[in-house]
Write a protein that holds these residues in place. Structure first.
Motif, PDB file in Angstrom:
ATOM      1  N   LEU A   1      -3.333  -1.628  -0.266  1.00 11.16           N
ATOM      2  CA  LEU A   1      -3.643   0.296  -0.318  1.00 11.16           C
ATOM      3  C   LEU A   1      -4.846  -0.086  -0.003  1.00 11.16           C
ATOM      4  O   LEU A   1      -6.198   0.942   0.511  1.00 11.16           O
ATOM      5  CB  LEU A   1      -4.229   0.494  -1.300  1.00 11.16           C
ATOM      6  CG  LEU A   1      -2.842   1.361  -2.109  1.00 11.16           C
ATOM      7  CD1 LEU A   1      -2.443   1.466  -3.867  1.00 11.16           C
ATOM      8  CD2 LEU A   1      -2.415   2.464  -1.577  1.00 11.16           C
ATOM      9  N   GLU A   2      -5.822  -1.205   0.357  1.00 15.05           N
ATOM     10  CA  GLU A   2      -7.351  -1.680   0.732  1.00 15.05           C
ATOM     11  C   GLU A   2      -7.745  -1.786   2.189  1.00 15.05           C
ATOM     12  O   GLU A   2      -8.992  -1.460   2.318  1.00 15.05           O
ATOM     13  CB  GLU A   2      -7.898  -3.693  -0.269  1.00 15.05           C
ATOM     14  CG  GLU A   2      -7.803  -3.475  -1.536  1.00 15.05           C
ATOM     15  CD  GLU A   2      -7.645  -4.588  -2.127  1.00 15.05           C
ATOM     16  OE1 GLU A   2      -8.229  -4.733  -3.293  1.00 15.05           O
ATOM     17  OE2 GLU A   2      -7.704  -5.766  -1.555  1.00 15.05           O
ATOM     18  N   SER A   3      -6.519  -2.857   2.116  1.00 15.48           N
ATOM     19  CA  SER A   3      -6.305  -2.378   4.033  1.00 15.48           C
ATOM     20  C   SER A   3      -6.402  -0.402   4.532  1.00 15.48           C
ATOM     21  O   SER A   3      -6.269  -0.360   6.002  1.00 15.48           O
ATOM     22  CB  SER A   3      -5.046  -3.021   4.764  1.00 15.48           C
ATOM     23  OG  SER A   3      -3.838  -2.863   4.032  1.00 15.48           O
TER      24      SER A   3
ATOM     25  N   TYR B   1      -3.781   0.357  -9.453  1.00 10.51           N
ATOM     26  CA  TYR B   1      -3.784  -0.116  -8.678  1.00 10.51           C
ATOM     27  C   TYR B   1      -5.421   0.341  -8.613  1.00 10.51           C
ATOM     28  O   TYR B   1      -5.549  -0.227  -7.739  1.00 10.51           O
ATOM     29  CB  TYR B   1      -3.306   1.014  -7.379  1.00 10.51           C
ATOM     30  CG  TYR B   1      -1.689   0.939  -6.965  1.00 10.51           C
ATOM     31  CD1 TYR B   1      -0.931  -0.244  -7.114  1.00 10.51           C
ATOM     32  CD2 TYR B   1      -0.695   1.772  -7.091  1.00 10.51           C
ATOM     33  CE1 TYR B   1      -0.360  -0.838  -7.319  1.00 10.51           C
ATOM     34  CE2 TYR B   1       0.676   1.736  -6.638  1.00 10.51           C
ATOM     35  CZ  TYR B   1       1.100  -0.003  -6.871  1.00 10.51           C
ATOM     36  OH  TYR B   1       2.614  -0.293  -6.865  1.00 10.51           O
ATOM     37  N   LEU B   2      -6.157   1.832  -8.962  1.00  8.52           N
ATOM     38  CA  LEU B   2      -7.290   1.767  -8.400  1.00  8.52           C
ATOM     39  C   LEU B   2      -8.358   0.164  -9.580  1.00  8.52           C
ATOM     40  O   LEU B   2      -9.232   0.266  -8.973  1.00  8.52           O
ATOM     41  CB  LEU B   2      -8.611   3.252  -9.111  1.00  8.52           C
ATOM     42  CG  LEU B   2      -7.703   4.415  -7.900  1.00  8.52           C
ATOM     43  CD1 LEU B   2      -8.024   5.725  -8.986  1.00  8.52           C
ATOM     44  CD2 LEU B   2      -8.009   3.742  -7.150  1.00  8.52           C
TER      45      LEU B   2
ATOM     46  N   VAL C   1      -1.836  -3.534  -3.767  1.00  7.27           N
ATOM     47  CA  VAL C   1      -3.232  -3.555  -3.897  1.00  7.27           C
ATOM     48  C   VAL C   1      -3.659  -3.986  -2.264  1.00  7.27           C
ATOM     49  O   VAL C   1      -4.491  -3.580  -2.272  1.00  7.27           O
ATOM     50  CB  VAL C   1      -4.025  -4.218  -4.693  1.00  7.27           C
ATOM     51  CG1 VAL C   1      -5.192  -4.664  -5.228  1.00  7.27           C
ATOM     52  CG2 VAL C   1      -3.373  -3.669  -6.784  1.00  7.27           C
ATOM     53  N   ARG C   2      -3.404  -4.588  -2.128  1.00  2.36           N
ATOM     54  CA  ARG C   2      -3.943  -5.479  -1.155  1.00  2.36           C
ATOM     55  C   ARG C   2      -4.058  -4.112   0.489  1.00  2.36           C
ATOM     56  O   ARG C   2      -3.964  -4.400   1.880  1.00  2.36           O
ATOM     57  CB  ARG C   2      -3.352  -6.777  -0.098  1.00  2.36           C
ATOM     58  CG  ARG C   2      -3.602  -7.565  -1.191  1.00  2.36           C
ATOM     59  CD  ARG C   2      -3.578  -9.150  -0.520  1.00  2.36           C
ATOM     60  NE  ARG C   2      -2.066  -9.505  -0.350  1.00  2.36           N
ATOM     61  CZ  ARG C   2      -0.982  -9.885  -1.534  1.00  2.36           C
ATOM     62  NH1 ARG C   2      -1.659 -10.455  -1.902  1.00  2.36           N
ATOM     63  NH2 ARG C   2       0.225  -9.781  -0.786  1.00  2.36           N
TER      64      ARG C   2
ATOM     65  N   ALA D   1     -13.308  -0.318  -2.269  1.00  7.85           N
ATOM     66  CA  ALA D   1     -12.016   0.553  -1.186  1.00  7.85           C
ATOM     67  C   ALA D   1     -12.496   1.692  -2.161  1.00  7.85           C
ATOM     68  O   ALA D   1     -11.515   2.769  -1.837  1.00  7.85           O
ATOM     69  CB  ALA D   1     -11.146  -0.152  -1.222  1.00  7.85           C
ATOM     70  N   SER D   2     -12.121   1.320  -4.018  1.00  5.29           N
ATOM     71  CA  SER D   2     -11.508   2.559  -4.517  1.00  5.29           C
ATOM     72  C   SER D   2     -12.310   3.898  -4.466  1.00  5.29           C
ATOM     73  O   SER D   2     -11.968   4.740  -4.442  1.00  5.29           O
ATOM     74  CB  SER D   2     -11.135   2.032  -6.379  1.00  5.29           C
ATOM     75  OG  SER D   2     -12.601   1.467  -6.472  1.00  5.29           O
TER      76      SER D   2
ATOM     77  N   GLY E   1      -5.223   5.693   1.642  1.00  9.27           N
ATOM     78  CA  GLY E   1      -4.647   5.498  -0.017  1.00  9.27           C
ATOM     79  C   GLY E   1      -4.983   7.221  -0.476  1.00  9.27           C
ATOM     80  O   GLY E   1      -4.621   6.757  -1.416  1.00  9.27           O
TER      81      GLY E   1
ATOM     82  N   MET F   1      -7.996  -3.144  -7.750  1.00  6.87           N
ATOM     83  CA  MET F   1      -8.383  -2.982  -5.803  1.00  6.87           C
ATOM     84  C   MET F   1     -10.487  -2.681  -6.538  1.00  6.87           C
ATOM     85  O   MET F   1     -10.944  -3.004  -7.071  1.00  6.87           O
ATOM     86  CB  MET F   1      -8.358  -0.957  -5.583  1.00  6.87           C
ATOM     87  CG  MET F   1      -7.316  -0.877  -5.423  1.00  6.87           C
ATOM     88  SD  MET F   1      -7.078   1.068  -4.308  1.00  6.87           S
ATOM     89  CE  MET F   1      -8.203   0.424  -3.053  1.00  6.87           C
ATOM     90  N   ASN F   2     -10.800  -3.597  -4.704  1.00  5.53           N
ATOM     91  CA  ASN F   2     -12.103  -3.635  -5.107  1.00  5.53           C
ATOM     92  C   ASN F   2     -13.250  -2.562  -5.272  1.00  5.53           C
ATOM     93  O   ASN F   2     -12.366  -1.912  -4.956  1.00  5.53           O
ATOM     94  CB  ASN F   2     -12.976  -4.878  -3.857  1.00  5.53           C
ATOM     95  CG  ASN F   2     -12.691  -3.628  -2.647  1.00  5.53           C
ATOM     96  OD1 ASN F   2     -13.082  -3.298  -2.555  1.00  5.53           O
ATOM     97  ND2 ASN F   2     -11.833  -4.325  -1.637  1.00  5.53           N
TER      98      ASN F   2
END
Length: 240
Positions: A158-160, A185-186, A155-156, A193-194, A166, A189-190
């Motif tokens: 994907l957010e980065s 994952y979505l 998850v981190r 980001a999603s 992504g 995520m925050n």
């Protein structure tokens, strides 16, 4: 006269020395011992008349003992009376009952030992089963912890990454029939980001995929809760 006395004395000394040498030879050749000397003394102590009398008494005693044994044998061969037969049968029955009681006691003792061993075996099996369950739970917890760590790490990442990258990851997961993993994952995520990743779905096909992801994301927590409720209901039904 003096010469005769000297000759007699000399012969006496010679015989005495010969007797002493003979005794020494008997002792050294193991033909003479203290026990044999005592036996010889006991043999020569009584007179001939006394020895004959002792032998006669011993013979009479042996004859009397033999007569008593023969009388006892004849008595045993005689037919027993009714009372003696009853007494004999009672004695045999008592012996049989004692043997039966002893065998019964030994059997009960063996059964108690067997029961005790079975109880110990069952206790050991229960302990082993508890240890096995505890080990499996520990393994499952460790796997879950590692999975959670890997999930959080993914998850981190994907957010980065950039939103376009992504989006490519999400599409690849869907193509690999892992759409539930993509939704998870979505969900983790925050929101910012999603949202940026979903904004990258622009073609008609991509928009349909994004719509499906959003719908699954909306039901993600609800479906999991319903699944847990159904599983709990099934367990209650099985218990009943």
């Amino acid at each position: 006269m003096k010469t005769l006395w000297n000759v007699v004395s000399f012969m006496a000394v010679v015989h005495l020395l010969a007797l002493a040498l003979f005794a020494v030879w008997l002792w050294q050749s193991d033909r003479l011992s203290r026990d044999r000397i005592e036996s010889l003394r006991d043999l020569l102590a009584p007179t001939v008349a006394q020895a004959e009398a002792a032998a006669e008494a011993a013979a009479q005693e042996a004859e009397a003992l033999r007569a008593m044994e023969e009388a006892d044998v004849r008595r045993r061969r005689l037919p027993m009376s009714s009372e003696m037969q009853i007494e004999h049968i009672s004695h045999l029955e008592e012996i049989e009952q004692r043997a039966i009681r002893r065998l019964k006691s030994e059997r009960e003792h063996l059964l108690e030992q067997l029961s005790s061993n079975l109880r110990r075996l069952q206790d050991r099996e229960e302990e082993f089963e508890e240890e096995r369950r505890a080990w499996e739970e520990a393994i499952a917890a460790e796997r879950e912890r590692r999975a959670d760590e890997q999930f959080a790490k993914a998850v981190r990442q994907l957010e980065s990454v950039p939103p376009r990258q992504g989006k490519a990851i999400m599409v690849e997961l869907v193509r690999d029939n892992q759409i539930d993993q993509a939704v998870a994952y979505l969900d983790a995520m925050n929101a910012r980001a999603s949202s940026k990743i979903l904004e990258q779905f622009r073609t008609d096909e991509e928009i349909r995929l994004a719509t499906e992801l959003l719908e699954r994301l909306r039901r993600f927590g609800t479906d999991a809760e319903l699944a847990r409720d159904d599983d709990h209901a099934d367990r209650i039904a099985d218990a009943q």
